[in-house]
Design a protein around this motif. Sequence first.
Motif, PDB file in Angstrom:
ATOM      1  N   GLY A   1      37.304  75.140  34.847  1.00  0.00           N
ATOM      2  CA  GLY A   1      38.883  75.032  34.622  1.00  0.00           C
ATOM      3  C   GLY A   1      39.301  73.597  35.087  1.00  0.00           C
ATOM      4  N   PHE A   2      38.859  73.204  36.393  1.00  0.00           N
ATOM      5  CA  PHE A   2      39.069  71.957  36.905  1.00  0.00           C
ATOM      6  C   PHE A   2      38.672  70.815  36.006  1.00  0.00           C
ATOM      7  CE2 PHE A   2      39.657  74.185  41.069  1.00  0.00           C
ATOM      8  CZ  PHE A   2      40.707  73.581  41.598  1.00  0.00           C
ATOM      9  N   VAL A   3      37.511  70.906  35.607  1.00  0.00           N
ATOM     10  CA  VAL A   3      36.659  69.637  34.846  1.00  0.00           C
ATOM     11  C   VAL A   3      37.304  69.819  33.538  1.00  0.00           C
ATOM     12  CG1 VAL A   3      34.535  69.201  33.643  1.00  0.00           C
ATOM     13  CG2 VAL A   3      34.389  70.077  36.075  1.00  0.00           C
ATOM     14  N   ALA A   4      37.964  70.971  33.033  1.00  0.00           N
ATOM     15  CA  ALA A   4      38.547  70.823  31.540  1.00  0.00           C
ATOM     16  C   ALA A   4      39.816  70.024  31.913  1.00  0.00           C
ATOM     17  CB  ALA A   4      38.797  72.179  31.080  1.00  0.00           C
ATOM     18  N   PHE A   5      40.595  70.258  32.883  1.00  0.00           N
ATOM     19  CA  PHE A   5      41.843  69.974  33.121  1.00  0.00           C
ATOM     20  C   PHE A   5      41.772  68.109  33.441  1.00  0.00           C
ATOM     21  CE2 PHE A   5      45.189  68.463  36.331  1.00  0.00           C
ATOM     22  CZ  PHE A   5      46.437  68.646  35.407  1.00  0.00           C
ATOM     23  N   SER A   6      40.552  67.909  34.292  1.00  0.00           N
ATOM     24  CA  SER A   6      40.168  66.449  34.631  1.00  0.00           C
ATOM     25  C   SER A   6      40.054  65.873  33.217  1.00  0.00           C
ATOM     26  CB  SER A   6      38.997  66.297  35.348  1.00  0.00           C
ATOM     27  OG  SER A   6      38.497  65.102  35.524  1.00  0.00           O
ATOM     28  N   ALA A   7      39.278  66.413  32.016  1.00  0.00           N
ATOM     29  CA  ALA A   7      39.007  65.827  30.690  1.00  0.00           C
ATOM     30  C   ALA A   7      40.278  65.463  29.973  1.00  0.00           C
ATOM     31  CB  ALA A   7      38.110  66.766  30.254  1.00  0.00           C
ATOM     32  N   TYR A   8      41.153  66.454  30.074  1.00  0.00           N
ATOM     33  CA  TYR A   8      42.487  66.275  29.510  1.00  0.00           C
ATOM     34  C   TYR A   8      43.377  65.383  30.164  1.00  0.00           C
ATOM     35  CZ  TYR A   8      47.387  67.430  28.672  1.00  0.00           C
ATOM     36  OH  TYR A   8      48.706  67.283  28.798  1.00  0.00           O
ATOM     37  N   ARG A   9      43.426  65.150  31.467  1.00  0.00           N
ATOM     38  CA  ARG A   9      44.115  64.123  31.944  1.00  0.00           C
ATOM     39  C   ARG A   9      43.717  62.774  31.813  1.00  0.00           C
ATOM     40  NH1 ARG A   9      49.457  65.072  32.968  1.00  0.00           N
ATOM     41  NH2 ARG A   9      49.794  66.772  34.684  1.00  0.00           N
ATOM     42  N   ILE A  10      42.255  62.699  31.968  1.00  0.00           N
ATOM     43  CA  ILE A  10      41.718  61.448  31.851  1.00  0.00           C
ATOM     44  C   ILE A  10      41.826  60.900  30.307  1.00  0.00           C
ATOM     45  CG2 ILE A  10      39.371  60.100  31.779  1.00  0.00           C
ATOM     46  CD1 ILE A  10      38.521  61.947  34.153  1.00  0.00           C
ATOM     47  N   ALA A  11      41.666  61.774  29.229  1.00  0.00           N
ATOM     48  CA  ALA A  11      41.728  61.452  27.997  1.00  0.00           C
ATOM     49  C   ALA A  11      43.313  60.886  27.666  1.00  0.00           C
ATOM     50  CB  ALA A  11      41.391  62.467  26.947  1.00  0.00           C
ATOM     51  N   GLU A  12      44.246  61.630  28.233  1.00  0.00           N
ATOM     52  CA  GLU A  12      45.446  61.362  28.308  1.00  0.00           C
ATOM     53  C   GLU A  12      45.892  59.796  28.450  1.00  0.00           C
ATOM     54  OE1 GLU A  12      49.446  63.755  28.818  1.00  0.00           O
ATOM     55  OE2 GLU A  12      48.431  63.373  30.447  1.00  0.00           O
TER      56      GLU A  12
ATOM     57  N   LYS B   1      35.274  53.321  30.280  1.00  0.00           N
ATOM     58  CA  LYS B   1      36.168  54.404  30.352  1.00  0.00           C
ATOM     59  C   LYS B   1      36.475  55.705  29.464  1.00  0.00           C
ATOM     60  CE  LYS B   1      39.254  51.115  33.056  1.00  0.00           C
ATOM     61  NZ  LYS B   1      40.301  50.388  33.025  1.00  0.00           N
ATOM     62  N   ALA B   2      36.213  54.923  27.960  1.00  0.00           N
ATOM     63  CA  ALA B   2      36.208  55.895  27.068  1.00  0.00           C
ATOM     64  C   ALA B   2      35.021  56.888  27.139  1.00  0.00           C
ATOM     65  CB  ALA B   2      36.197  55.460  25.712  1.00  0.00           C
ATOM     66  N   VAL B   3      33.874  56.194  27.534  1.00  0.00           N
ATOM     67  CA  VAL B   3      32.445  56.960  27.615  1.00  0.00           C
ATOM     68  C   VAL B   3      32.847  58.043  28.743  1.00  0.00           C
ATOM     69  CG1 VAL B   3      30.154  56.930  28.132  1.00  0.00           C
ATOM     70  CG2 VAL B   3      31.173  55.279  26.250  1.00  0.00           C
ATOM     71  N   SER B   4      33.081  57.323  29.813  1.00  0.00           N
ATOM     72  CA  SER B   4      33.292  58.326  31.105  1.00  0.00           C
ATOM     73  C   SER B   4      34.182  59.619  30.738  1.00  0.00           C
ATOM     74  CB  SER B   4      34.006  57.493  32.319  1.00  0.00           C
ATOM     75  OG  SER B   4      33.423  56.392  32.792  1.00  0.00           O
ATOM     76  N   ALA B   5      35.224  59.493  30.143  1.00  0.00           N
ATOM     77  CA  ALA B   5      36.153  60.646  29.536  1.00  0.00           C
ATOM     78  C   ALA B   5      35.343  61.503  28.812  1.00  0.00           C
ATOM     79  CB  ALA B   5      37.306  60.281  28.914  1.00  0.00           C
ATOM     80  N   GLY B   6      34.458  61.044  27.798  1.00  0.00           N
ATOM     81  CA  GLY B   6      33.551  61.916  27.010  1.00  0.00           C
ATOM     82  C   GLY B   6      32.572  62.708  27.991  1.00  0.00           C
TER      83      GLY B   6
END
Length: 409
Positions: free
Chosen positions: A122-133, A336-341
């Motif tokens: 859940g933490f990782v999924a939230f991080s992915a959401y915030r970072i992509a945003e 940064k885009a790759v990091s989000a991926g």
Amino acid sequence: MRHRRNIIFLKDIAGLAFTAFGGPQAHLAMMFRLLVHKRRYLTAAELLELQALCALLPGPTSTQTVTAIGFRLGGPNLAYLALLVWCLPAVSIMTLAGLLLSHFDTAFTGRLVQFVQPVAVGFVAFSAYRIAEQVVHTKTAVALLVAAALLAYFFQYPGVLPVLLLLGGAITTFRYRRHAIVPDKKPIRVEWANGALWLGVFVLAATLGHYTHWLPVRLFENFYRNGSLVFGGGQVLAPLLFAEFVEYKHYLTGPEFLSGLGFVQAIPGPNFSIASYIGVLAMRHQGEGAGGQLLGAAAGAAGIFLPGTFLIFFVIRFWDSLRQYRVVKASLEGVKAVSAGLVCAAALLLYHPLPDRLLPLPGAWAHAHGVQLPLNPLLVGATFLLLLWERVPSVAIVGAALLAGALVK
């Protein structure tokens, strides 16, 4: 004022050291929430940039990121203190686990952390959401994010992560004309001291390790070499340590190694702290008692954490000057885009591990690693929503997961 901020920063790092479960990806999620969103020590883009820079270097990515943030905020002294505060709890716990292995209830440990893994997802999924945003604003960035997530999910080779970051940066480099020219650029001044220190210790440790039979020195050399050459964090380091210390040198047994791996997954902080556990067990037959085992733990911890520290101190000193150039700025868009991926891929891998990994692993390790705890999608979703709500502290979520694990059999 600055002294007060440094004290608060160290307290925040201590809080992360005691609550950041789940490995580098979950660590990044918690850093994002505490250090960026709450404290605003740096922006989301700056954190991703530092994390990507650290991922391009060998060594423990989370530890290097913490050190780099400390350097940005308060220079070398704060960076070294942040490094110590971040590593000490996990190293101490793993040292104690090694000393008390014969009395340690591994079944209870497994039960205790049964709900921590879905919470970490859940933490990782939230991080992915915030970072992509925060960092994905163009079609090129979206394409890089999706491609990086797919490649990182299906190809779990150690070198994939730095290669993807480099490729992402290379692709957006051609967009450099979109960036304004920085007038009066500061000249790039490379201070070679830490680079020379890393190489000097590497050569000296290898030489002493070859000619001496004193095990603490050889342990330091073994871990320093692994810490200098491994990319990809604890998940990549673990099979390498298994092959060297279990299958080749027989310092500990397979079950003992896997117990240590379970311990290090069960505790917060850097996964590289398993080196102190191996150091304790490696010294138990040397006739030096608990003192010798503590020396082995210190040799293991120093050996595994020092090379990454030397390297990030070497690079971070000229990074700000280097990033003034338009080509470098443009490349950071792709990085940064790759990091989000990669964070998206981490969430997918943690939630739905690929059955047939393409990463070749030693036989016994691969068999053990294939055993996965079931994940509860409700816990993943509940964690994501609680983080989105922003009213519940991370430590409370992790604490509730541990308490539930202790109560539910």
